[in-house]
Design a protein around this motif. Structure first.
Motif, short mmCIF file in Angstrom:
data_model
loop_
_atom_site.label_atom_id
_atom_site.label_comp_id
_atom_site.label_asym_id
_atom_site.label_seq_id
_atom_site.Cartn_x
_atom_site.Cartn_y
_atom_site.Cartn_z
N ALA A 110 -45.85 25.86 8.88
CA ALA A 110 -44.86 25.48 9.90
C ALA A 110 -44.91 26.35 11.13
O ALA A 110 -44.46 25.95 12.21
N GLY A 111 -45.47 27.56 11.01
CA GLY A 111 -45.50 28.47 12.15
C GLY A 111 -46.56 28.14 13.19
O GLY A 111 -46.62 28.78 14.24
N PHE A 112 -47.41 27.14 12.92
CA PHE A 112 -48.49 26.80 13.83
C PHE A 112 -48.16 25.54 14.61
O PHE A 112 -48.08 24.46 14.04
N ASP A 113 -47.99 25.67 15.92
CA ASP A 113 -47.66 24.54 16.77
C ASP A 113 -48.82 23.54 16.77
O ASP A 113 -49.96 23.91 17.05
N GLY A 114 -48.54 22.28 16.43
CA GLY A 114 -49.56 21.26 16.38
C GLY A 114 -50.42 21.32 15.14
O GLY A 114 -51.40 20.58 15.00
N PHE A 115 -50.05 22.20 14.22
CA PHE A 115 -50.86 22.42 13.02
C PHE A 115 -49.95 22.60 11.82
O PHE A 115 -50.28 23.25 10.84
N GLU A 116 -48.73 21.99 11.92
CA GLU A 116 -47.69 22.25 10.93
C GLU A 116 -47.93 21.59 9.58
O GLU A 116 -47.41 22.05 8.56
N THR A 117 -48.71 20.51 9.57
CA THR A 117 -48.91 19.78 8.32
C THR A 117 -49.62 20.65 7.31
O THR A 117 -50.65 21.26 7.59
N ALA A 118 -49.06 20.72 6.11
CA ALA A 118 -49.59 21.59 5.07
C ALA A 118 -50.72 20.91 4.31
O ALA A 118 -50.64 19.73 3.99
N TYR A 119 -51.79 21.67 4.02
CA TYR A 119 -52.91 21.22 3.21
C TYR A 119 -53.10 22.18 2.04
O TYR A 119 -52.88 23.38 2.18
#
Length: 493
Positions: free
Chosen positions: A122-131
């Protein structure tokens, strides 16, 4: 590498096991002292490239010459050929390739772990989706999730999975490989640790085994299972369609020639419910409270730009936006399934999770009964399987249509279960070979195929090391019922 060459090398590996990392396997009277020579004059080329065998600490290894036979270092060679090697101390057995100890299990993350994973991304803007990986070697376990400067590390007991917008591998020389799902990946070495990087959707996934306990092939299998983390499992519930809803579903699909088999979700988000099934000009709409599921022979997404994603079952799907509503399209068997949430109450992750569960609707559950074998019947079944060398484990149908009944069991080149309305053959042979066939997905997700050798349609699928073929000689069972019965074939207790 040529398969025959690889097989020959594998034989040489086996011959040389007592001179490599497995030397400590044998003890006492099982060890024999010999006089051999380390042969530094022999060089190696694999697929045309020079190969220098080294141990786990990077020290150069040499083959051994003994009685005019060359023995190769098995551990190093197994790494070069990307062939896993394992030792089972309980049975003093070395496994080259797939072993009985190589067991894969689902990574059933706890709610707390899922929450930790999602917070890390969640801390990554534009990269929030968890894998995260969906599969792991049995015995491994997630220990911790850690955020880095430009990614997330999932730290397991025996492997590390890094998910990042950055491709760490481009700075290193390495070896390209094609994974089992067709994706291109790259092996490289950072320090003394082998790393594998592959692009998954809009990010790069790097896996490694700092402990050295996982082989290259095991890490390749693990990385294939890295997908988007969808709704927590407790968000989903099994759909129980009423008899009236199933009847409405089947009537909606029945209007389409060659497309009559009904498909519907088997899982939905908790609190949702089917309201109506309606036939359209070229498909069927299943209207739920919070989502719409369209099943059609047409791919609506082809007309739009979109984003490709990989669902949790490894299938490719596409997100696109024809208006104000996000839509997800995935191909299931011979049709396209499109999911959306017009009221916006379901997330993309939840819709992706539901999409995985859209399958052919089989027989109405009330049409099926449990097969109960008597002690004498169970013994007769086991006796028939015992006649097959290396094929002794007994399997049997556990489901049948309500008015059916088990009659007898017999064997030839298969074990035949004779019911009043169906025949079930379990054999080491795939009877469908040589016939035109139609691929289908059973309600439990297993791939199967229909073929017609004469006037009777037959369904074949593989379970473990054998093939199961089911048919209804009197044609009293529908294909949907046979497919539902097929999901109940299991090992006999």
């Amino acid at each position: 590498m040529n398969k025959n060459v690889k097989r020959t090398v594998a034989t040489m590996m086996i011959a040389g096991m007592t001179f490599s990392g497995a030397a400590g396997v044998y003890a006492g009277t099982n060890m024999q002292k010999i006089s051999a020579f380390l042969n530094y004059s022999i060089g190696f080329k694999i697929d045309g490239s020079t190969y220098i065998p080294k141990d786990e600490n990077g020290n150069k290894l040499a083959p051994i010459t003994y009685h005019d036979t060359t023995y190769l270092p098995v551990r190093a060679l197994s790494n070069a050929l990307n062939t896993p090697i394992q030792y089972d101390s309980k049975t003093n057995t070395i496994y080259i390739g797939t072993s009985t100890t190589d067991q894969w299990v689902l990574t059933n993350y706890t709610a707390a772990q899922l929450d930790e994973i999602k917070k890390a991304f969640a801390g990554f803007d534009g990269f929030e989706t968890a894998y995260a990986p969906q599969m792991m070697i049995k015995g491994d376990a997630l220990q911790k999730v850690a955020t880095t400067a430009d990614g997330v590390n999932l730290l397991f007991k025996d492997m590390t999975v890094n998910v990042s917008p950055r491709d760490y591998s481009y700075e290193y020389d390495g070896t390209s490989v094609t994974l089992s799902n067709g994706a291109k990946a790259k092996w490289y070495t950072e320090g003394k640790t082998q790393m594998l990087t592959v692009k998954v959707d809009d990010r790069f996934v790097t896996v490694s085994s700092p402990s050295g306990k996982l082989s290259k092939s095991q890490l390749e299998k693990a990385v294939v299972s890295v997908t988007k983390v969808g709704a927590i499992q407790t968000d989903l519930v099994k759909v129980t369609y009423t008899a009236a809803q199933l009847d409405e579903l089947k009537k909606a699909f029945a209007n389409f020639d060659g497309f009559e088999a009904p498909y519907a979700p088997q899982m939905i988000v908790n609190g949702d419910a089917l309201q109506k099934s309606a036939a359209t000009a070229d498909g069927v709409n299943l209207l739920f409270n919070n989502m719409t599921v369209n099943v059609s022979p047409r791919d609506y997404s082809s007309e739009y730009d979109g984003t490709s994603v990989t669902l949790s079952n490894g299938v490719k799907a596409k997100w696109y936006k024809p208006g104000d509503t996000q839509m997800l399209t995935v191909k299931v068997d011979d049709r396209y399934v499109t999911l959306s949430s017009p009221n916006g109450k379901l997330t993309q992750a939840q819709l992706e999770k539901v999409a995985v569960n859209v399958v052919k609707v089989g027989a109405v559950q009330t049409d099926l009964a449990t097969v109960t074998y008597s002690a004498a019947q169970t013994k007769a079944i086991k006796d028939e399987f015992a006649k097959f060398d290396g094929f002794t484990a007994a399997y049997a149908p556990t489901k049948m249509v309500k008015d059916d009944a088990f009659q007898n069991v017999a064997s030839g080149d298969s074990v035949n279960f004779l019911f009043k309305h169906m025949n079930v053959q379990i054999s080491p042979r795939d009877y469908s070979v040589g016939y035109e066939s139609t691929n289908v997905t059973l309600p439990n997700g297993v791939k199967a195929k229909w073929f017609t050798p004469s006037d009777t349609a037959m369904l074949t699928f593989q379970i473990d090391d054998r093939y199961v073929t089911i048919s209804s000689a009197d044609n009293s069972l529908t294909k949907a019922q046979i497919e539902q019965v097929a999901t109940g074939v299991a090992k006999l207790k």
